[in-house]
Motif scaffolding. Structure first.
Motif, PDB file in Angstrom:
ATOM      1  N   GLY A  14       0.818  -1.213   0.000  1.00  0.00           N
ATOM      2  CA  GLY A  14       0.000   0.000   0.000  1.00  0.00           C
ATOM      3  C   GLY A  14       0.847   1.255   0.000  1.00  0.00           C
ATOM      4  O   GLY A  14       0.533   2.231  -0.697  1.00  0.00           O
ATOM      5  N   GLY A  15       1.940   1.246   0.760  1.00  0.00           N
ATOM      6  CA  GLY A  15       2.830   2.398   0.802  1.00  0.00           C
ATOM      7  C   GLY A  15       3.463   2.697  -0.544  1.00  0.00           C
ATOM      8  O   GLY A  15       3.579   3.855  -0.950  1.00  0.00           O
ATOM      9  N   CYS A  17       2.202   1.931  -3.470  1.00  0.00           N
ATOM     10  CA  CYS A  17       1.132   2.461  -4.338  1.00  0.00           C
ATOM     11  C   CYS A  17       0.913   3.956  -4.091  1.00  0.00           C
ATOM     12  O   CYS A  17       0.808   4.746  -5.033  1.00  0.00           O
ATOM     13  N   GLY A  18       0.859   4.338  -2.816  1.00  0.00           N
ATOM     14  CA  GLY A  18       0.647   5.740  -2.467  1.00  0.00           C
ATOM     15  C   GLY A  18       1.784   6.637  -2.919  1.00  0.00           C
ATOM     16  O   GLY A  18       1.568   7.749  -3.400  1.00  0.00           O
ATOM     17  N   ASN A  67       9.620   3.571   1.677  1.00  0.00           N
ATOM     18  CA  ASN A  67       8.260   3.934   2.052  1.00  0.00           C
ATOM     19  C   ASN A  67       7.385   2.710   2.289  1.00  0.00           C
ATOM     20  O   ASN A  67       6.520   2.708   3.169  1.00  0.00           O
ATOM     21  N   GLY A  68       7.635   1.664   1.480  1.00  0.00           N
ATOM     22  CA  GLY A  68       6.901   0.427   1.698  1.00  0.00           C
ATOM     23  C   GLY A  68       7.186  -0.135   3.074  1.00  0.00           C
ATOM     24  O   GLY A  68       6.270  -0.572   3.793  1.00  0.00           O
ATOM     25  N   ASN A  71       5.365   2.036   5.745  1.00  0.00           N
ATOM     26  CA  ASN A  71       3.931   1.730   5.839  1.00  0.00           C
ATOM     27  C   ASN A  71       3.685   0.338   6.390  1.00  0.00           C
ATOM     28  O   ASN A  71       2.669   0.104   7.054  1.00  0.00           O
ATOM     29  N   VAL A 274      -3.464   9.934  -2.858  1.00  0.00           N
ATOM     30  CA  VAL A 274      -2.400   9.132  -2.236  1.00  0.00           C
ATOM     31  C   VAL A 274      -2.973   8.152  -1.226  1.00  0.00           C
ATOM     32  O   VAL A 274      -2.633   6.964  -1.229  1.00  0.00           O
ATOM     33  N   ASN A 275      -3.862   8.621  -0.376  1.00  0.00           N
ATOM     34  CA  ASN A 275      -4.408   7.739   0.661  1.00  0.00           C
ATOM     35  C   ASN A 275      -5.441   6.769   0.107  1.00  0.00           C
ATOM     36  O   ASN A 275      -5.588   5.667   0.635  1.00  0.00           O
ATOM     37  N   THR A 278      -3.125   4.139  -1.240  1.00  0.00           N
ATOM     38  CA  THR A 278      -2.500   3.405  -0.135  1.00  0.00           C
ATOM     39  C   THR A 278      -3.453   2.377   0.455  1.00  0.00           C
ATOM     40  O   THR A 278      -3.099   1.203   0.626  1.00  0.00           O
ATOM     41  N   TYR A 282      -3.365  -1.620   0.298  1.00  0.00           N
ATOM     42  CA  TYR A 282      -3.303  -2.331   1.576  1.00  0.00           C
ATOM     43  C   TYR A 282      -4.424  -3.363   1.710  1.00  0.00           C
ATOM     44  O   TYR A 282      -4.174  -4.532   2.030  1.00  0.00           O
TER      45      TYR A 282
END
Length: 296
Positions: A14-15, A17-18, A67-68, A71, A274-275, A278, A282
């Protein structure tokens, strides 16, 4: 598969992707905050000084790798704390009554845990985005440590605490609350009338909407802390900003109080997609992991 491991893997996916969705707007935000530019001037300088549109993705390599992981820590800490709190609540009635408080507390603990990992990554990312350092991310990290020591890689951690700890509790609270409302409304209007279960494109739209609202809500009141964090981290001279409050006062004295809200439009515009990305990443990955867990 262990539930914590599922949270860890799904959070990592998810991180990533965001980040892919939001990095260009994050670069614009960093330029606005550090240079006190308007959005148009920031975009112009990014393009001119980086010889093209690739400037919007400057500094993305390091956070893409990290970042992954960040998250994954956020969702793993959130999931494990939430399960712990629910498990040690005495009855189903109390679990339901305390659910939202547990979500807020677990989210805040997740925000606290990720700050210590995120700060060095943020420092490197901001230095690369604002051209305070030209080179490879790892070279930037080593240069900061060599010139400024351990305190250099944790520059701006105080405003990050204000930006991330309680707002992560708000973030998770709003997300879960929005899902509850949207799923309840849909089931009342669709499931009870037609027997159609929530799933597929509709489920994705619920998750995306809840993620977008949660992101915007958690950012609305913390923009000044993000601005101060960026200014402190972009500065290569450790004597310029002695503390968070010193940086606040210096910015207001030099540019006026409006400077504390530089980049707010980009932040709010960025928060929704972004969220959404994410949480979609996720939830999708978490579902796959739990499916594997159920099969075993």
């Amino acid at each position: 598969m262990n539930p914590v491991l599922c949270d860890f893997i799904a959070g990592s996916f998810g991180g990533a992707c965001g980040l892919l969705v939001g990095h260009p707007m994050d670069t614009i935000k960093a330029w606005q905050q550090n240079s006190n530019y308007g959005m148009g001037s920031a975009m112009y300088n990014i393009i001119i000084r980086n010889n093209g549109l690739r400037g919007f993705y400057r500094g993305m390599y390091f956070p893409l790798l990290s970042n992954g992981a960040l998250n994954s820590v956020v969702f793993a800490v959130y999931g494990s704390h939430l399960r712990y709190l629910q498990k040690h609540t005495r009855s189903d009635r109390l679990r339901k009554a305390y659910w939202r408080k547990h979500v807020f507390f677990a989210g805040s603990m997740a925000g606290l845990a990720q700050v210590f990992l995120a700060c060095p990554i943020e420092v490197v990312k901001v230095r690369l985005q604002t051209l305070s350092f030209i080179g490879h991310p790892w070279a930037c990290l080593k240069d900061i440590f060599r010139r400024e020591g351990f305190s250099g890689i944790y520059r701006g951690i105080t405003p990050m605490m204000f930006r991330d700890v309680l707002p992560y509790g708000v973030y998770m609270y709003v997300y879960e609350y929005m899902l509850e409302i949207e799923e309840r409304l849909h089931r009342l209007s669709k499931e009870r009338l037609t027997g159609v279960p929530v799933g597929g494109a509709l489920q994705a739209s619920l998750i995306a909407t809840a993620g977008a609202v949660a992101g915007v809500a958690s950012w609305m009141f913390i923009v000044p802390f993000d601005v101060v964090k960026t200014v402190m981290q972009a500065e290569t001279d450790p004597t310029v900003h002695k503390s968070m409050m010193h940086c606040f006062r210096s910015m207001v004295k030099k540019h006026g109080w409006r400077s504390l809200f530089r980049g707010s439009l980009v932040i709010i515009a960025r928060a929704a997609p972004v969220n959404s990305a994410t949480f979609l990443g996720y939830e999708y990955c978490l579902e796959k992991c739990q499916h594997l867990l159920d099969e075993k």
